[in-house]
Design a protein around this motif. Structure first.
Motif, PDB file in Angstrom:
ATOM      1  N   VAL A 218       7.851  -5.356  16.984  1.00 24.08           N
ATOM      2  CA  VAL A 218       7.842  -5.278  15.520  1.00 24.08           C
ATOM      3  C   VAL A 218       6.576  -5.016  15.070  1.00 24.08           C
ATOM      4  CG1 VAL A 218       8.434  -6.662  13.231  1.00 24.08           C
ATOM      5  CG2 VAL A 218       9.826  -6.896  15.406  1.00 24.08           C
ATOM      6  N   PHE A 219       6.248  -4.095  14.201  1.00 22.64           N
ATOM      7  CA  PHE A 219       5.117  -3.821  13.098  1.00 22.64           C
ATOM      8  C   PHE A 219       5.461  -4.472  11.839  1.00 22.64           C
ATOM      9  CE2 PHE A 219       2.434  -1.536  10.608  1.00 22.64           C
ATOM     10  CZ  PHE A 219       1.090  -1.667  11.414  1.00 22.64           C
ATOM     11  N   ALA A 220       4.573  -5.159  11.066  1.00 15.00           N
ATOM     12  CA  ALA A 220       4.967  -5.805  10.071  1.00 15.00           C
ATOM     13  C   ALA A 220       3.613  -5.363   8.974  1.00 15.00           C
ATOM     14  CB  ALA A 220       4.722  -7.123   9.952  1.00 15.00           C
ATOM     15  N   PHE A 221       4.004  -4.919   7.806  1.00 17.65           N
ATOM     16  CA  PHE A 221       3.012  -4.776   6.707  1.00 17.65           C
ATOM     17  C   PHE A 221       3.403  -5.108   5.309  1.00 17.65           C
ATOM     18  CE2 PHE A 221       5.992  -1.161   6.549  1.00 17.65           C
ATOM     19  CZ  PHE A 221       5.885  -0.679   5.457  1.00 17.65           C
ATOM     20  N   ALA A 222       2.494  -5.163   4.680  1.00 16.70           N
ATOM     21  CA  ALA A 222       2.606  -5.894   3.122  1.00 16.70           C
ATOM     22  C   ALA A 222       1.427  -5.893   2.403  1.00 16.70           C
ATOM     23  CB  ALA A 222       3.269  -7.229   3.336  1.00 16.70           C
ATOM     24  N   GLY A 223       1.621  -5.679   1.044  1.00 10.66           N
ATOM     25  CA  GLY A 223       0.522  -5.880   0.234  1.00 10.66           C
ATOM     26  C   GLY A 223       0.844  -6.995  -1.122  1.00 10.66           C
ATOM     27  N   ILE A 224       0.810  -8.340  -0.277  1.00 11.64           N
ATOM     28  CA  ILE A 224       1.325  -9.624  -1.028  1.00 11.64           C
ATOM     29  C   ILE A 224       0.133 -10.693  -1.234  1.00 11.64           C
ATOM     30  CG2 ILE A 224       3.510  -9.124  -0.647  1.00 11.64           C
ATOM     31  CD1 ILE A 224       3.373 -11.109   1.668  1.00 11.64           C
ATOM     32  N   GLY A 225       0.352 -11.672  -1.923  1.00 11.68           N
ATOM     33  CA  GLY A 225      -0.770 -12.774  -2.132  1.00 11.68           C
ATOM     34  C   GLY A 225      -1.186 -13.309  -0.955  1.00 11.68           C
ATOM     35  N   ASN A 226       0.073 -13.698  -0.059  1.00  8.01           N
ATOM     36  CA  ASN A 226      -0.147 -14.752   1.163  1.00  8.01           C
ATOM     37  C   ASN A 226       0.688 -13.924   2.391  1.00  8.01           C
ATOM     38  OD1 ASN A 226      -0.004 -16.664   3.064  1.00  8.01           O
ATOM     39  ND2 ASN A 226       1.270 -18.207   1.801  1.00  8.01           N
ATOM     40  N   PHE A 227      -0.075 -13.277   3.002  1.00  5.74           N
ATOM     41  CA  PHE A 227       0.524 -12.330   3.975  1.00  5.74           C
ATOM     42  C   PHE A 227       0.783 -13.365   5.194  1.00  5.74           C
ATOM     43  CE2 PHE A 227      -0.091  -9.518   7.804  1.00  5.74           C
ATOM     44  CZ  PHE A 227       0.781  -8.226   7.663  1.00  5.74           C
TER      45      PHE A 227
ATOM     46  N   PHE B 202      -2.293  -5.196   3.350  1.00  9.43           N
ATOM     47  CA  PHE B 202      -3.000  -4.592   2.293  1.00  9.43           C
ATOM     48  C   PHE B 202      -3.185  -5.772   1.254  1.00  9.43           C
ATOM     49  CE2 PHE B 202      -0.282  -1.516   4.217  1.00  9.43           C
ATOM     50  CZ  PHE B 202      -1.358  -0.385   4.437  1.00  9.43           C
ATOM     51  N   ILE B 203      -4.014  -5.200   0.024  1.00  9.93           N
ATOM     52  CA  ILE B 203      -4.100  -6.121  -0.984  1.00  9.93           C
ATOM     53  C   ILE B 203      -2.828  -6.176  -1.993  1.00  9.93           C
ATOM     54  CG2 ILE B 203      -6.690  -5.218  -1.423  1.00  9.93           C
ATOM     55  CD1 ILE B 203      -5.540  -3.468  -3.535  1.00  9.93           C
ATOM     56  N   ASP B 204      -2.828  -7.322  -2.481  1.00  6.53           N
ATOM     57  CA  ASP B 204      -1.892  -7.711  -3.435  1.00  6.53           C
ATOM     58  C   ASP B 204      -1.349  -6.399  -4.238  1.00  6.53           C
ATOM     59  OD1 ASP B 204       0.617  -9.170  -4.386  1.00  6.53           O
ATOM     60  OD2 ASP B 204      -0.790 -10.338  -5.647  1.00  6.53           O
ATOM     61  N   HIS B 205      -0.205  -6.144  -4.679  1.00  7.86           N
ATOM     62  CA  HIS B 205       0.316  -5.348  -5.427  1.00  7.86           C
ATOM     63  C   HIS B 205      -0.264  -3.707  -4.975  1.00  7.86           C
ATOM     64  CE1 HIS B 205       2.103  -7.857  -8.610  1.00  7.86           C
ATOM     65  NE2 HIS B 205       0.968  -8.577  -8.109  1.00  7.86           N
TER      66      HIS B 205
ATOM     67  N   ALA C  32       6.177   0.751  18.110  1.00  8.54           N
ATOM     68  CA  ALA C  32       7.008  -0.420  17.474  1.00  8.54           C
ATOM     69  C   ALA C  32       8.457   0.193  17.292  1.00  8.54           C
ATOM     70  CB  ALA C  32       6.557  -0.926  16.181  1.00  8.54           C
ATOM     71  N   GLU C  33       9.471  -0.685  17.629  1.00  4.07           N
ATOM     72  CA  GLU C  33      10.872  -0.207  17.462  1.00  4.07           C
ATOM     73  C   GLU C  33      11.437  -0.594  15.902  1.00  4.07           C
ATOM     74  OE1 GLU C  33      13.206  -1.306  21.436  1.00  4.07           O
ATOM     75  OE2 GLU C  33      11.476  -2.716  21.106  1.00  4.07           O
ATOM     76  N   VAL C  34      10.799  -1.634  15.407  1.00  4.25           N
ATOM     77  CA  VAL C  34      11.021  -2.081  13.906  1.00  4.25           C
ATOM     78  C   VAL C  34       9.968  -2.045  13.308  1.00  4.25           C
ATOM     79  CG1 VAL C  34      12.398  -3.858  12.656  1.00  4.25           C
ATOM     80  CG2 VAL C  34      13.049  -3.188  14.900  1.00  4.25           C
ATOM     81  N   LEU C  35       9.868  -1.673  11.912  1.00  6.57           N
ATOM     82  CA  LEU C  35       8.800  -1.794  11.029  1.00  6.57           C
ATOM     83  C   LEU C  35       9.311  -2.705   9.882  1.00  6.57           C
ATOM     84  CD1 LEU C  35       8.155   1.350  12.148  1.00  6.57           C
ATOM     85  CD2 LEU C  35       6.875   1.447   9.980  1.00  6.57           C
ATOM     86  N   VAL C  36       8.839  -3.700   9.555  1.00 11.11           N
ATOM     87  CA  VAL C  36       9.044  -4.581   8.538  1.00 11.11           C
ATOM     88  C   VAL C  36       8.336  -4.921   7.536  1.00 11.11           C
ATOM     89  CG1 VAL C  36      10.325  -7.000   8.256  1.00 11.11           C
ATOM     90  CG2 VAL C  36      10.588  -6.019  10.440  1.00 11.11           C
ATOM     91  N   THR C  37       8.773  -4.927   6.192  1.00 11.53           N
ATOM     92  CA  THR C  37       7.601  -5.358   5.202  1.00 11.53           C
ATOM     93  C   THR C  37       8.427  -6.076   4.166  1.00 11.53           C
ATOM     94  OG1 THR C  37       6.420  -4.392   3.426  1.00 11.53           O
ATOM     95  CG2 THR C  37       8.649  -3.212   3.704  1.00 11.53           C
ATOM     96  N   THR C  38       7.918  -6.477   2.965  1.00 14.15           N
ATOM     97  CA  THR C  38       8.737  -7.158   2.146  1.00 14.15           C
ATOM     98  C   THR C  38       9.327  -6.394   1.201  1.00 14.15           C
ATOM     99  OG1 THR C  38       6.650  -7.195   0.430  1.00 14.15           O
ATOM    100  CG2 THR C  38       6.648  -8.892   2.284  1.00 14.15           C
ATOM    101  N   LYS C  39      10.307  -6.999   0.383  1.00  9.17           N
ATOM    102  CA  LYS C  39      11.235  -6.317  -0.528  1.00  9.17           C
ATOM    103  C   LYS C  39      10.194  -5.578  -1.831  1.00  9.17           C
ATOM    104  CE  LYS C  39      15.649  -6.145  -3.274  1.00  9.17           C
ATOM    105  NZ  LYS C  39      16.750  -7.179  -3.519  1.00  9.17           N
ATOM    106  N   LYS C  40       9.191  -6.815  -2.180  1.00  8.58           N
ATOM    107  CA  LYS C  40       8.191  -6.096  -3.184  1.00  8.58           C
ATOM    108  C   LYS C  40       7.598  -4.777  -2.778  1.00  8.58           C
ATOM    109  CE  LYS C  40       3.915  -7.949  -5.106  1.00  8.58           C
ATOM    110  NZ  LYS C  40       2.874  -9.330  -5.223  1.00  8.58           N
TER     111      LYS C  40
END
Length: 322
Positions: free
Chosen positions: A225-234, A254-257, A275-283
């Motif tokens: 799994v590879f995870a990425f996100a731009g949220i306040g609490n990674f 990433f930075i929030d927003h 990675a076989e799966v990339l996961v992020t947040t819905k945001k």
């Protein structure tokens, strides 16, 4: 308190005093959902959960939001067909849940626009929910709800720029109800109780599933799994992923927003090549879902927030007895 905090506090209190003098009141009840700290405390999932509970009780909730980083100023009604670049990621998420969302920096003007646009009357049982409203003193609030991150709490308890506090910690007493979000944290709970706050509750996250591009739920099954996100609490995002059985190898914070581009996405795909799966947040997903050449391996975490029925009843009591 050092000199930088004192400077911040001076301008904070000056703005608060000015805004309270010109405070306006909408003709329907207003519930504010906000926080004391920078970064994510779960305001969007909490607002969604609260609005859905109000709908169950045959109210008509209207969410008022500034639509942070959305380039359209408003006032306007946010619909799920819009794009995050125009209206902001969080308003779009709320609209995708079938909720009425009004984007406008001035929440009072947004409320009046909603009344005129949607034709609410005295018998309409309308209720306004102000997203990120704790520091929005220009609008009168019937109920002030404050959210505290169950992972981070108050950090070092210092004001910006020396810490995460947007408001002095003493202003927690202005909240009618305090919710510890994301996870139950008894240490933070006792800390808040020791400050003399009586109405303290938990509103933990619930992971509904990891959703693929075609709407299927993805099982962990030991995949890379590879995870990425731009949220306040990674870190909280990674903790939730690990909690449902995903073992995250590499990740990109990433930075929030974060404002994504096709170029940014290509860089992410290069980092996630093994990675076989990339996961992020819905945001984050709502900001890239219309990009071309999205990989089939891309998924997002669907979460909800739990607010029990008795707690919502308490909110209703406060709303009607203010």
């Amino acid at each position: 308190m050092n000199i930088f905090e004192r400077i911040y506090l001076f301008f904070y209190l000056r703005k608060k005093k000015k805004d309270l003098k010109s405070q306006k009141k909408l003709p329907f009840p207003v519930i504010s959902v906000g926080n004391l700290t920078v970064g994510g405390t779960g305001k969007t999932p909490f607002t969604i959960a609260l609005a859905k509970e109000l709908k169950k009780r045959e109210y008509k909730p209207i969410i008022l939001t500034r639509g942070y980083r959305g380039r359209l100023k408003g006032p306007l009604v946010v619909t799920e067909e819009m794009i995050a670049r125009d209206v902001g990621d969080e308003p779009l998420m709320m609209a995708m849940e079938g909720l009425i969302v009004i984007k406008c920096p001035d929440r009072y003007s947004g409320g009046i626009y909603a009344i005129e646009k949607l034709g609410f009357t005295d018998k309409g049982r309308a209720v306004f929910i102000v997203d990120d409203g704790f520091q929005h003193w220009k609008l009168y609030r019937n109920v002030n709800i404050l959210l505290i991150d169950g992972f981070k709490g108050f950090g070092n308890c210092c004001l910006i720029p020396c810490g995460p506090l947007r408001s002095p910690l003493t202003e927690i007493t202005e909240a009618d109800m305090v919710f510890i979000t994301k996870k139950e944290n008894n240490t933070i709970y006792q800390h808040i109780k020791d400050m003399g706050i009586k109405e303290v509750y938990f509103a933990p996250f619930k992971v509904e599933g990891i959703i693929s591009m075609d709407g299927r739920k993805i099982e962990p099954a030991g995949q890379k799994v590879f995870a990425f996100a731009g949220i306040g609490n990674f870190q909280g995002f990674l903790t939730l992923l690990n909690g449902v059985g995903f073992k995250v190898g590499r990740y990109k914070k990433f930075i929030d927003h974060k404002k994504y581009s096709e170029t940014t996405l290509k860089k992410i795909l290069n980092l996630a090549a093994e990675a076989e799966v990339l996961v992020t947040t819905k945001k984050d997903f709502v900001k890239i879902k219309d990009f071309s050449n999205l990989p089939d391996s891309l998924c997002y975490m669907e979460i909800s927030m739990e607010i029990n029925s008795q707690t919502v009843d308490k909110i209703m009591d406060l709303m009607h007895n203010c």
